[in-house]
Design a protein around this motif. Structure first.
Motif, PDB file in Angstrom:
ATOM      1  N   THR A 173      -9.282  11.739 -23.267  1.00 44.51           N
ATOM      2  CA  THR A 173      -8.443  12.463 -24.047  1.00 44.51           C
ATOM      3  C   THR A 173      -7.225  12.402 -24.005  1.00 44.51           C
ATOM      4  O   THR A 173      -6.335  13.135 -24.002  1.00 44.51           O
ATOM      5  CB  THR A 173      -8.904  13.798 -22.864  1.00 44.51           C
ATOM      6  N   ASP A 194      -3.280  18.013 -25.409  1.00 43.11           N
ATOM      7  CA  ASP A 194      -2.636  18.702 -24.253  1.00 43.11           C
ATOM      8  C   ASP A 194      -3.669  18.837 -23.252  1.00 43.11           C
ATOM      9  O   ASP A 194      -4.643  18.846 -23.032  1.00 43.11           O
ATOM     10  CB  ASP A 194      -2.070  19.670 -25.021  1.00 43.11           C
ATOM     11  N   GLU A 195      -2.778  19.500 -22.112  1.00 41.56           N
ATOM     12  CA  GLU A 195      -3.679  19.689 -20.880  1.00 41.56           C
ATOM     13  C   GLU A 195      -4.644  20.735 -20.864  1.00 41.56           C
ATOM     14  O   GLU A 195      -5.769  20.516 -20.372  1.00 41.56           O
ATOM     15  CB  GLU A 195      -2.518  20.260 -19.727  1.00 41.56           C
ATOM     16  N   ASP A 196      -4.597  21.755 -21.737  1.00 42.84           N
ATOM     17  CA  ASP A 196      -5.595  22.772 -21.987  1.00 42.84           C
ATOM     18  C   ASP A 196      -6.849  22.046 -22.432  1.00 42.84           C
ATOM     19  O   ASP A 196      -8.023  22.318 -22.329  1.00 42.84           O
ATOM     20  CB  ASP A 196      -5.136  23.792 -22.776  1.00 42.84           C
ATOM     21  N   GLN A 209      -7.566  18.770 -22.565  1.00 41.84           N
ATOM     22  CA  GLN A 209      -8.371  17.959 -21.671  1.00 41.84           C
ATOM     23  C   GLN A 209      -9.203  18.584 -20.502  1.00 41.84           C
ATOM     24  O   GLN A 209     -10.218  18.297 -20.139  1.00 41.84           O
ATOM     25  CB  GLN A 209      -7.080  17.330 -21.070  1.00 41.84           C
ATOM     26  N   ALA A 210      -8.407  19.721 -20.110  1.00 38.13           N
ATOM     27  CA  ALA A 210      -9.234  20.398 -19.135  1.00 38.13           C
ATOM     28  C   ALA A 210     -10.576  20.968 -19.620  1.00 38.13           C
ATOM     29  O   ALA A 210     -11.824  21.084 -18.871  1.00 38.13           O
ATOM     30  CB  ALA A 210      -8.409  21.599 -18.538  1.00 38.13           C
TER      31      ALA A 210
END
Length: 297
Positions: free
Chosen positions: A182, A186-188, A190-191
């Protein structure tokens, strides 16, 4: 009513000596008697059904909302802690069923308050058939949980027709091709992909592989040669997961319905995000290989 959790723990501890005497390295049994094979640290055994039924820790339990039978069921069962001597260092337990279903269940669930038991089908008193299309029951050995809600145990973590239990590394350790890349997201995002991977491991990997990685062969690979996110319109893919028979049905169809109680809408969103990500990774890999071939030529 079923025994309290504290009673179960006391029972498991006091049954260790009896278990050692009853469960030797080799357990004598009739040739046609069902046996449960254990391949665990310092514990290689074949446990015969008749010996399990005679064990002092075996009791009658009642399981409300049994996911295999969709109703309350009563079983002769033995606490999981009475047959697996030491769960402290076990990462993942792999349950293999006679029909090819393979469940990889985190060891932490067996150390939780969800109260795992092995239900044992008595000889001569078979449990009901699992469906009108099958004569087979969930026996001879079935992992059941008395309080699954305490640790979020899912329906796919109730394997039945169990023939063996093994200690293994986590699925994503043994099959790194399941891991998403990933980078750059962005972090969202990837999560969401990571959560989706966990849903695949928990809900799908019992029957499917992905990129050739996994232990089961009941259903098709979910990324090779293509992902279902590519050959299904999204609305129909969601419908297939929720109600398989409403999309395609034939006598040998085995895919269960994954209702919202099993996988929520948000969890389903994450699963599809993961499958889409893995399809993109596969295509990038194909492009890289094709470019390398052209360069070599």
């Amino acid at each position: 009513m079923h025994p309290s959790f504290s009673f179960i723990l006391r029972l498991a501890l006091t049954s260790v000596i009896a278990a050692c005497a009853l469960f030797g390295t080799t357990t004598l049994h009739a040739d046609n008697e069902p046996t449960l094979t254990l391949s665990l640290p310092n514990q290689e055994q074949k446990l015969a059904r008749s010996n399990l039924l005679r064990h002092t820790a075996t009791h009658t339990i009642t399981v409300p909302d049994d996911p295999a039978y969709k109703r309350t069921m009563t079983y002769q069962a033995i606490p999981f802690a009475a047959i697996v001597r030491d769960m402290r260092h076990i990462d993942t337990l792999q349950f293999t069923s006679a029909d090819g279903f393979v469940a990889n269940i985190p060891g932490e669930l067996f150390r939780s308050a969800s109260e795992p038991w092995i239900a044992i089908e008595p000889a001569g008193r078979p449990w009901p058939a699992l469906s009108s299309d099958s004569l087979r029951s969930a026996g001879a050995f079935y992992l059941v949980w008395l309080t699954p809600e305490k640790s979020g145990v899912k329906a796919e973590q109730w394997p039945f027709q169990i023939i063996s239990i093994r200690n293994v590394e986590a699925l994503t350790v043994r099959y790194p091709q399941l891991l998403p890349g990933t980078e750059g997201q962005d972090e969202d995002a990837q999560a969401a992909v990571q959560r989706g991977m966990q849903q695949f491991v928990m809900q799908c990997a019992s029957c499917h592989r992905l990129n050739g990685g996994g232990d089961a062969d009941v259903g098709p690979d979910l990324n090779l040669p293509f992902s279902p996110t590519e050959y299904f319109q999204e609305a129909y893919l969601r419908k297939l997961i929720r109600h398989p028979a409403a999309v395609r049905n034939w006598p040998q169809a085995r895919m269960p319905a994954f209702g919202e109680a099993v996988i929520s809408d948000n969890e389903l969103d994450d699963l599809l995000t993961y499958l889409q990500q893995m399809a993109r990774q596969r295509d990038r890999g194909r492009s890289t290989n094709r470019d390398a071939t052209i360069t070599q030529e």
